[in-house]
Design a protein around this motif. Sequence first.
Motif, short mmCIF file in Angstrom:
data_model
loop_
_atom_site.label_atom_id
_atom_site.label_comp_id
_atom_site.label_asym_id
_atom_site.label_seq_id
_atom_site.Cartn_x
_atom_site.Cartn_y
_atom_site.Cartn_z
N PHE A 195 0.84 -1.20 0.00
CA PHE A 195 0.00 0.00 0.00
C PHE A 195 0.87 1.26 0.00
CE2 PHE A 195 -4.50 1.12 1.41
CZ PHE A 195 -4.40 2.40 0.90
N LEU A 207 0.00 8.60 -3.32
CA LEU A 207 -1.22 7.81 -3.45
C LEU A 207 -2.14 8.32 -4.56
CD1 LEU A 207 -2.28 6.89 0.19
CD2 LEU A 207 -1.40 5.38 -1.55
N TYR A 229 -3.03 7.54 -8.16
CA TYR A 229 -2.70 6.38 -8.99
C TYR A 229 -2.65 6.72 -10.47
CZ TYR A 229 -4.64 4.52 -4.69
OH TYR A 229 -4.95 4.29 -3.40
N ILE A 284 -5.92 1.02 -7.56
CA ILE A 284 -6.89 0.48 -6.61
C ILE A 284 -6.71 -1.02 -6.46
CG2 ILE A 284 -9.36 0.05 -6.27
CD1 ILE A 284 -9.86 2.82 -7.42
N ALA A 320 -14.13 3.36 -5.10
CA ALA A 320 -13.40 4.51 -5.64
C ALA A 320 -13.09 5.51 -4.53
CB ALA A 320 -14.22 5.18 -6.74
N ALA A 355 -10.46 3.84 -1.88
CA ALA A 355 -9.08 3.58 -2.28
C ALA A 355 -8.44 4.77 -2.97
CB ALA A 355 -9.02 2.36 -3.20
N SER A 356 -9.26 5.61 -3.63
CA SER A 356 -8.65 6.67 -4.41
C SER A 356 -8.78 8.03 -3.73
CB SER A 356 -9.31 6.72 -5.79
OG SER A 356 -8.51 7.48 -6.66
N GLY A 367 -7.50 7.62 -0.01
CA GLY A 367 -6.40 6.67 0.07
C GLY A 367 -5.64 6.76 1.39
N TYR A 368 -5.48 7.99 1.88
CA TYR A 368 -4.74 8.17 3.14
C TYR A 368 -5.46 7.49 4.29
CZ TYR A 368 -1.41 11.57 1.32
OH TYR A 368 -0.40 12.17 0.63
N THR A 420 -7.55 4.99 4.17
CA THR A 420 -7.48 3.54 4.08
C THR A 420 -6.09 3.04 4.46
OG1 THR A 420 -9.03 3.79 2.27
CG2 THR A 420 -8.09 1.63 2.58
N LEU A 421 -5.07 3.79 4.05
CA LEU A 421 -3.71 3.41 4.46
C LEU A 421 -3.61 3.43 5.98
CD1 LEU A 421 -0.78 2.78 3.77
CD2 LEU A 421 -0.34 5.21 3.60
N GLU A 461 -6.04 2.92 8.07
CA GLU A 461 -6.76 1.76 8.61
C GLU A 461 -5.91 0.50 8.52
OE1 GLU A 461 -10.44 1.57 6.49
OE2 GLU A 461 -10.90 3.62 7.08
#
Lengths: 145, 171
Positions: free
Chosen positions: A79, A94, A96, A111, B129, B132-133, B136-137, B139-140, B142
Amino acid sequence: MSHHFVIRVVGKLLIPFILLFGLYVQFHGDFGPGGGFQAGVIFASAFVLYALIYGVDKAREILPDDVLRVGIALGVLIFGGTGVVSMLWGAPYLDYSPLASTPSAGQHIGIFIVELGVGITVASVMVTLFNLFARRGGDDELDAE
Amino acid sequence: MTATIFMIVRLHNLFAVVMLGGIYSLLAASMFVVLDAVDVAFTEAAVGAGISLVLMLAALSLTKTEEKVASRHGILPLLVVLVTGAALIYGTLDMPHYGDPNAPIQQHVAPTYVADAQAKTTVPNVVTAVLASYRGYDTLGEVVVIFTAGVGVMLLLGDRRRRRRRAEGRE
């Protein structure tokens, strides 16, 4: 639980499908419900089911502690590493978009990779937690003898 | 769901309580499906009804299955619970109705996500979307939390045999 014939047979039948479903949830996450977290848990539950039926020691032969330990760290690394790669291409951390020729393809790939990292870490941590708890119970029984 | 909660409070057999906890998670998951939050329902079913149930059972195997009967039933805890509950219910009176398009949560960033997420990321599942996008921070973070939890449990519970052997070697 190794002497329960029905549970052994049904478990053996179910485990491949659970693993397959976990993979489906993992890699189909951007089209349907699901993603790394859910897939990791489903994947781990297959190993937990195996450990419940055949014993923790048998399960640890298949998925050794060392592999799990590497998996825990590897997922986070994938990640974070994805973010660093996009930084190397000059984009924010991050983001992408530069990972492929077009931004939308980059988003898909990003993703995909990130969810893979999430899945690996979650699955490894869940199996590790179960192993540690279960093994601790076994240890105490040994202590009592 | 309410019946399950009352049973959990009343029962003293911890095995039954853990099982009822699993049933409660499953009911919560079905409720999320009714509310069209399929991703949340999925997580609740997998984590709440699946893994945490197994972990609780594993923890239960280390301890007794019967709860210790409390020696006294104070009136103060009941009072605290009632006051807190009343305050929470009073707070919900001001909340907008479920699905109200003018609610603050529908006005902030949500319309942007719903409108732009598919066009910008071309990912059909907007939840993925955003997770993760766009976020993203988060989720990282988590994932790092889960990583930390795993490492913490490993440090606390793992490698007891090796440590004991090392301790014996030192003596």
